[in-house]
Design an enzyme around this catalytic site. Sequence first.
Site, mmCIF file in Angstrom:
data_model
loop_
_atom_site.group_PDB
_atom_site.id
_atom_site.type_symbol
_atom_site.label_atom_id
_atom_site.label_comp_id
_atom_site.label_asym_id
_atom_site.label_seq_id
_atom_site.Cartn_x
_atom_site.Cartn_y
_atom_site.Cartn_z
ATOM 1 N N TRP A 163 -10.146 -2.142 -43.873
ATOM 2 C CA TRP A 163 -10.393 -3.016 -44.952
ATOM 3 C C TRP A 163 -11.749 -3.105 -45.561
ATOM 4 O O TRP A 163 -12.051 -3.724 -46.701
ATOM 5 C CB TRP A 163 -9.758 -4.290 -44.634
ATOM 6 C CG TRP A 163 -10.307 -5.015 -43.583
ATOM 7 C CD1 TRP A 163 -9.822 -4.933 -42.406
ATOM 8 C CD2 TRP A 163 -11.347 -5.537 -43.380
ATOM 9 N NE1 TRP A 163 -10.474 -5.247 -41.389
ATOM 10 C CE2 TRP A 163 -11.669 -6.187 -41.907
ATOM 11 C CE3 TRP A 163 -12.380 -6.097 -44.002
ATOM 12 C CZ2 TRP A 163 -12.674 -6.488 -41.505
ATOM 13 C CZ3 TRP A 163 -13.717 -6.718 -43.803
ATOM 14 C CH2 TRP A 163 -13.778 -6.942 -42.284
ATOM 15 N N LYS A 187 -2.589 6.135 -45.415
ATOM 16 C CA LYS A 187 -2.322 4.643 -45.206
ATOM 17 C C LYS A 187 -3.568 4.101 -45.237
ATOM 18 O O LYS A 187 -4.317 3.796 -44.354
ATOM 19 C CB LYS A 187 -1.432 4.415 -44.065
ATOM 20 C CG LYS A 187 -0.767 2.996 -44.100
ATOM 21 C CD LYS A 187 -0.657 2.439 -42.895
ATOM 22 C CE LYS A 187 -1.768 1.797 -42.274
ATOM 23 N NZ LYS A 187 -2.714 0.577 -42.914
ATOM 24 N N PRO A 188 -3.786 3.041 -46.642
ATOM 25 C CA PRO A 188 -4.737 2.158 -46.211
ATOM 26 C C PRO A 188 -4.570 0.907 -45.784
ATOM 27 O O PRO A 188 -3.476 0.586 -45.277
ATOM 28 C CB PRO A 188 -5.146 1.981 -48.013
ATOM 29 C CG PRO A 188 -3.704 2.254 -48.608
ATOM 30 C CD PRO A 188 -3.108 3.092 -47.695
ATOM 31 N N GLU A 190 -3.518 -2.686 -44.863
ATOM 32 C CA GLU A 190 -2.717 -3.661 -45.501
ATOM 33 C C GLU A 190 -3.337 -4.790 -46.378
ATOM 34 O O GLU A 190 -2.758 -5.179 -47.272
ATOM 35 C CB GLU A 190 -1.861 -4.362 -44.219
ATOM 36 C CG GLU A 190 -0.631 -5.375 -44.684
ATOM 37 C CD GLU A 190 -0.387 -6.319 -43.356
ATOM 38 O OE1 GLU A 190 -0.539 -5.672 -42.517
ATOM 39 O OE2 GLU A 190 0.466 -7.236 -43.839
ATOM 40 N N GLY A 241 -11.767 2.959 -37.883
ATOM 41 C CA GLY A 241 -11.193 1.578 -37.654
ATOM 42 C C GLY A 241 -11.781 1.154 -36.392
ATOM 43 O O GLY A 241 -12.662 1.791 -36.004
ATOM 44 N N GLU A 263 -13.628 7.530 -36.475
ATOM 45 C CA GLU A 263 -14.982 6.787 -36.929
ATOM 46 C C GLU A 263 -14.505 5.376 -36.485
ATOM 47 O O GLU A 263 -13.947 4.502 -37.103
ATOM 48 C CB GLU A 263 -15.153 6.757 -38.546
ATOM 49 C CG GLU A 263 -15.552 8.314 -38.919
ATOM 50 C CD GLU A 263 -16.904 8.747 -38.656
ATOM 51 O OE1 GLU A 263 -17.823 7.923 -37.955
ATOM 52 O OE2 GLU A 263 -17.163 9.845 -38.744
ATOM 53 N N CYS A 297 -19.459 -1.157 -39.930
ATOM 54 C CA CYS A 297 -19.436 -0.519 -38.560
ATOM 55 C C CYS A 297 -20.992 -0.288 -38.197
ATOM 56 O O CYS A 297 -21.017 -0.106 -37.089
ATOM 57 C CB CYS A 297 -18.674 0.758 -38.679
ATOM 58 S SG CYS A 297 -19.130 1.656 -39.926
ATOM 59 N N GLU A 394 -18.848 -6.385 -30.685
ATOM 60 C CA GLU A 394 -19.301 -6.197 -32.307
ATOM 61 C C GLU A 394 -18.720 -7.512 -32.917
ATOM 62 O O GLU A 394 -17.606 -7.912 -32.774
ATOM 63 C CB GLU A 394 -18.482 -5.024 -32.610
ATOM 64 C CG GLU A 394 -18.323 -4.629 -34.168
ATOM 65 C CD GLU A 394 -17.640 -3.397 -34.541
ATOM 66 O OE1 GLU A 394 -16.534 -3.274 -34.341
ATOM 67 O OE2 GLU A 394 -18.085 -2.618 -35.559
HETATM 68 P P1 NAP Z 1 -8.377 -1.655 -37.394
HETATM 69 O O1 NAP Z 1 -7.727 -2.872 -36.869
HETATM 70 O O2 NAP Z 1 -8.484 -0.747 -36.386
HETATM 71 O O3 NAP Z 1 -7.535 -1.303 -38.628
HETATM 72 C C1 NAP Z 1 -7.965 -0.065 -39.215
HETATM 73 C C2 NAP Z 1 -6.747 0.305 -39.911
HETATM 74 O O4 NAP Z 1 -5.607 1.010 -38.769
HETATM 75 C C3 NAP Z 1 -5.873 -0.283 -40.831
HETATM 76 O O5 NAP Z 1 -5.398 0.571 -41.899
HETATM 77 C C4 NAP Z 1 -4.773 -0.746 -39.767
HETATM 78 O O6 NAP Z 1 -3.380 -0.886 -40.680
HETATM 79 C C5 NAP Z 1 -4.446 0.429 -39.141
HETATM 80 N N1 NAP Z 1 -3.761 0.101 -37.915
HETATM 81 C C6 NAP Z 1 -3.816 -0.995 -37.080
HETATM 82 N N2 NAP Z 1 -3.125 -0.962 -36.049
HETATM 83 C C7 NAP Z 1 -2.598 0.521 -36.094
HETATM 84 C C8 NAP Z 1 -1.994 1.021 -35.149
HETATM 85 N N3 NAP Z 1 -1.480 0.416 -33.923
HETATM 86 N N4 NAP Z 1 -1.507 2.378 -35.437
HETATM 87 C C9 NAP Z 1 -1.851 2.859 -36.646
HETATM 88 N N5 NAP Z 1 -2.735 2.298 -37.484
HETATM 89 C C10 NAP Z 1 -2.989 1.007 -37.251
HETATM 90 O O7 NAP Z 1 -9.461 -1.942 -37.870
HETATM 91 P P2 NAP Z 1 -10.299 -3.009 -38.846
HETATM 92 O O8 NAP Z 1 -10.193 -4.438 -38.194
HETATM 93 O O9 NAP Z 1 -9.496 -2.906 -40.062
HETATM 94 O O10 NAP Z 1 -11.831 -2.454 -39.277
HETATM 95 C C11 NAP Z 1 -12.800 -3.002 -38.848
HETATM 96 C C12 NAP Z 1 -13.339 -1.909 -37.413
HETATM 97 O O11 NAP Z 1 -13.442 -0.554 -38.083
HETATM 98 C C13 NAP Z 1 -14.579 -2.282 -36.765
HETATM 99 O O12 NAP Z 1 -14.643 -2.061 -35.452
HETATM 100 C C14 NAP Z 1 -15.564 -1.286 -37.641
HETATM 101 O O13 NAP Z 1 -16.483 -1.024 -36.885
HETATM 102 C C15 NAP Z 1 -14.680 -0.034 -37.694
HETATM 103 N N6 NAP Z 1 -15.242 0.890 -38.833
HETATM 104 C C16 NAP Z 1 -15.698 2.117 -38.517
HETATM 105 C C17 NAP Z 1 -16.284 2.724 -39.392
HETATM 106 C C18 NAP Z 1 -17.046 4.037 -38.961
HETATM 107 O O14 NAP Z 1 -17.342 5.013 -39.989
HETATM 108 N N7 NAP Z 1 -17.497 4.335 -37.846
HETATM 109 C C19 NAP Z 1 -16.408 2.344 -40.905
HETATM 110 C C20 NAP Z 1 -15.607 1.149 -41.085
HETATM 111 C C21 NAP Z 1 -15.214 0.415 -39.995
HETATM 112 P P3 NAP Z 1 -3.235 -2.577 -41.003
HETATM 113 O O15 NAP Z 1 -4.177 -2.862 -42.062
HETATM 114 O O16 NAP Z 1 -1.973 -2.518 -41.602
HETATM 115 O O17 NAP Z 1 -3.459 -3.267 -39.525
#
Ligand code: NAP
Length: 491
Positions: A163, A187-188, A190, A241, A263, A297, A394
């Site tokens: 997100w 899948k973006p 939610e 994520g 990532e 991130c 983090e």
């Molecule tokens: P997240 O909870 O891992 O969610 C990311 C995506 O994964 C969302 O689309 C989420 O869907 C989905 N997801 C969640 N649980 C899942 C599962 N069990 N199986 C499959 N998909 C699943 O992360 P976030 O809180 O949205 O994002 C923040 C994190 O992303 C931070 O740790 C940040 O550092 C990292 N990030 C890294 C980068 C990079 O380039 N390295 C860039 C941006 C962010 P739902 O929304 O439906 O839960």
Amino acid sequence: MTLTPALTRHLSNPDLFGDLTSMRSLAKPLGKETFQVFNPSTGELLAELPDMGVAETKEAIDKAYVAQAEWAAMTARARSDVLWRWHQLIVDHTDDLGAILTAEMGKPLAEAKSEVSHAAAYLQWYAEEANRIYGETISAPSTDRRMLVIKQPIGVVGTITPWNFPASMVARKISPALAAGCAIVLKPAEQTPLVAGAMFALAEKAGFPDGVLNLIYSAEGDAVGHELCTNAKVRKISFTGSTEVGRLLMRQCADQIKKVSLELGGNAPFIVFDDADIDAAVDGAIQAKFRNGGQTCVSANRLYVQAGVHDEFAERFAARVATLSVGDGFAPDVAIGPLIDTRARAKIEAHIADALEKGGTIRCGGKRITSDGTFFQPTVLTDISSAMRVAQEETFGPLAPIIRFEDADQVVREANDTIYGLAAYFYASNLKRVWRVAEALEYGMVGINTGRMSSEAAPFGGMKQSGIGREGSRHGLEDYLEMKYLCMGGI
Ligand code: NAP
């Protein structure tokens, strides 16, 4: 799907995005369940979307599987032309895409538009790179053989995005995949699916063949993710994520030895040495820490400042941070929007409480702006030690902990003492030190005398548990290509 006036009133051309409701790239909803998307600044309902699950994901994968062969068979120039048209449409609709992004994610409108421009830059870059996929010839060890390498698209790619950058993460993943000749099921997150939907509506206008791009709106991320990882027609997963979810997806991909690009999370150190330009270091720290309200991130998570400049840096930095205005991303002159949700707020508050209990000091901020909302004061803490949670985890919010250090070698050891290896920053002027520190930091990206380094022209990605693979640059394309060795005998 219903878009409410709370969203459409921000758009100059709501009719264009009426296409969101009838896109052919949107997986066909098979059930009647829906989920809602809210504005995190105001709590207003923005949209009600069909909630798609495993059945819709399977259908989308089947469509992508068929379309991928046709897309890969086109010339690189023809694929490039479609990417160029998509790029231009995104540029033309930057204002509306930025408004959708601010409405669903909360970031200030100027930052949202800048993210849309960054997304467009990835499309432009990979429209160009699509024409530059090269193989190689090899001098054979015997005269009757000829040996060469060709590159081919990997196949259908399942992509899952977070997100915090709901437009640029979509573009950064799918533009190299499309350039390489892959088809996509996306899948973006939610919480922020709308700007992805709007970008897909524009992709259709750009002329992608039916089935090449497929979008799944879902509140069942785990079920959709499991299907993408275990369906044999999907040849690769590209995920951005958290490290926790990245680990889970990698496990789910293991049975099929499915390729992954991950990532993941970071814990970026930001080091200021005694010989640094302090004005520049303060500017860089503001950018590296408070862009996107610290929900990045590559956000500076731990600020290490050498003893000789610590007090001056802390004072000037805290004074600047105290001037950053927080509010609704649509309000003028807002520098920081809301946190994405109350869970994010709870983490910041827990980090502050832990630091204060162990001897930390608040230099500015430290509190919620409204008792029940997700607006949080940008905060600076000093007297921080590496043992505190704020230095180890983090934070993902507008909280900057400053750690004083004496010894240059010791600070590099401490900076590296983490499971993460995404981004690091440091400020110094001595050339010998610049080289030594740059080479010693165990991070995929190092900002030297700058607080901002993300670019479509550069390889973005992490070491250690921050990920696998690179996005952006010519290297980003390689992640979506298979290498095939051809050996011709009997010549
Ligand atoms: P997240 O909870 O891992 O969610 C990311 C995506 O994964 C969302 O689309 C989420 O869907 C989905 N997801 C969640 N649980 C899942 C599962 N069990 N199986 C499959 N998909 C699943 O992360 P976030 O809180 O949205 O994002 C923040 C994190 O992303 C931070 O740790 C940040 O550092 C990292 N990030 C890294 C980068 C990079 O380039 N390295 C860039 C941006 C962010 P739902 O929304 O439906 O839960």
